[in-house]
Design an enzyme around this catalytic site. Structure first.
Site, PDB file in Angstrom:
ATOM      1  N   HIS A 141      43.208  33.172  48.721  1.00 16.94           N
ATOM      2  CA  HIS A 141      42.609  34.120  47.789  1.00 16.94           C
ATOM      3  C   HIS A 141      41.177  33.693  47.513  1.00 16.94           C
ATOM      4  CE1 HIS A 141      42.043  36.503  44.106  1.00 16.94           C
ATOM      5  NE2 HIS A 141      43.063  37.224  44.525  1.00 16.94           N
TER       6      HIS A 141
ATOM      7  N   ASP B 109      50.416  39.142  47.390  1.00 13.79           N
ATOM      8  CA  ASP B 109      50.951  40.023  48.429  1.00 13.79           C
ATOM      9  C   ASP B 109      52.027  39.376  49.289  1.00 13.79           C
ATOM     10  OD1 ASP B 109      49.102  42.214  47.891  1.00 13.79           O
ATOM     11  OD2 ASP B 109      47.555  40.886  48.675  1.00 13.79           O
TER      12      ASP B 109
END
EC number: 2.3.3.16
Length: 376
Positions: A258, A311
């Site tokens: 991320h 996700d």
């Protein structure tokens, strides 16, 4: 020479009281409330009030939010017809863009501080209708408007699947909407802010956000992570696949890493918990694959600050709820509609200035014009 921040990394474009992210410690808060507390104790309607009005609602205020949602699910029949006329193999997010462009023709009114937040709630209701009918139209089902109920999630799921959802399904979908509500100013929120800075109407700002979300580097990660579980096929194949694909540099490990978090994304842990509660059949197998893949990924990448993100497990949850993988990004959009609206309202009402960045020119110096006939 001026410096360029590629990707606007670490460039602050607005002040916000909406969302706090601590990427080093793995903390996510909305208006000061920890994401775990909100998921464990709040309905999505409570979070709607929190993000738009700055605090969790009283019983009376919550009833007002629910009432406005229940009054706002309907959309013009022509918008539904436009969606039906699109190719059934069209990208789901493209269908949402088209629908919101159509809604802008009907409801795209100028900004009004006295009404912006109420209109935002109406947009969130219509987002449920649009998202449910993306699924229904692509599946060849008759379009349906959500029925009023005591739960936004229940109304949405019942309209989507034409059946009453279980309490377990409602809880998981409620959690998913809260988890995807906001995450400061990623690409889609930035796109919405740029549109809002011109005072474009709120529906058009959602179209701008959807266009940014559609890109595979933003909104498609949950689907890509789920596809990799399908590709691996069996838990016993995980280590071989990981070594031959990821370690060999042939593929990225989707759902890992991320831009902000350098530790566990707190949303990933919550989605993993719901995946463990819901998964059955094929998704039970994919969950086992994901858990093994997570262990290998952590051994390889955690020392570089790369951990599972939101996700990684969310696709297993969405699939266990009955959604095909093409719906994962629309579900992200459904939740993030609240975050987009909260940010653009905050910006327009409190910090408005036309967003007009500059580009650093690196082309040639002034050149003299040469007639076409004598150019070499």
């Amino acid at each position: 020479m001026s410096e360029i921040s590629k990707g606007l990394e670490n460039v602050f474009i607005k002040a916000t009281s909406l969302t706090y992210v601590d990427g080093e410690e793995g903390v996510l808060r909305y208006e000061g409330y920890d994401i775990n507390d909100l998921v464990n104790h709040c309905s999505f309607e409570e979070v709607i009030h929190l993000m738009l009005y700055g605090d969790l609602p009283t019983k009376e205020k919550l009833a007002e939010v629910k009432n406005r949602l229940n009054q706002s699910y309907s959309v013009p029949s022509s918008v539904i017809r436009i969606m039906e006329d699109l190719p059934h193999n069209a990208e789901a997010i493209s269908m949402m863009e088209t629908a919101f462009g159509g809604l802008s023709c009907f409801y795209g009114v100028p900004w009004d501080k006295a009404k912006n937040k109420e209109r935002a709630i109406e947009i969130i209701a219509k987002a449920a209708t649009v998202t449910a009918n993306v699924y229904r139209i692509k599946e060849g089902l008759k379009p349906r408007i959500p029925d009023p109920s005591d739960s936004y999630v229940e109304s949405f799921l019942e309209a989507t699947f034409s059946r009453r959802p279980s309490e377990k399904e409602i809880a998981a979908m409620n959690a998913a909407l809260i988890l995807y509500t906001d995450h400061e100013v990623p690409a889609s929120t930035t796109a919405a802010l740029v549109a809002s800075s011109t005072l474009s109407d709120m529906y058009s700002c959602i179209v701008a956000a959807l266009a940014a979300l559609k890109g595979p580097l933003h909104g498609g990660a949950a689907e890509a992570a789920y596809q990799q579980f399908k590709e691996i096929e069996e838990p016993d194949n995980v280590e071989k696949w990981f070594n031959e694909k990821v370690i060999a540099g042939k593929k990225r490990l989707m759902g890992f890493g991320h831009r902000v978090y350098k530790t566990y994304d707190p949303r990933s842990k919550i989605f993993k918990n719901y995946a463990m509660k819901l998964a059955n059949g094929e998704n039970r197998k994919y969950l086992d694959i994901a858990i093994k893949l997570e262990e290998l990924g952590l051994k390889e990448f955690s020392k570089r600050g790369i951990y599972p993100n939101v996700d990684f497990y969310s696709g297993i949850v969405f699939s266990s709820l009955g959604f095909p993988d093409y719906m994962f990004t629309p579900l992200f959009a459904l939740a993030r509609t609240l975050g987009w609206l909260a940010h653009i309202i905050e910006y327009v009402e409190e910090q408005h200035r036309l967003i007009r960045p500059r580009a650093l020119y690196i082309g040639p110096e002034k050149r003299d014009y040469i007639p076409l006939d004598v150019r070499q």
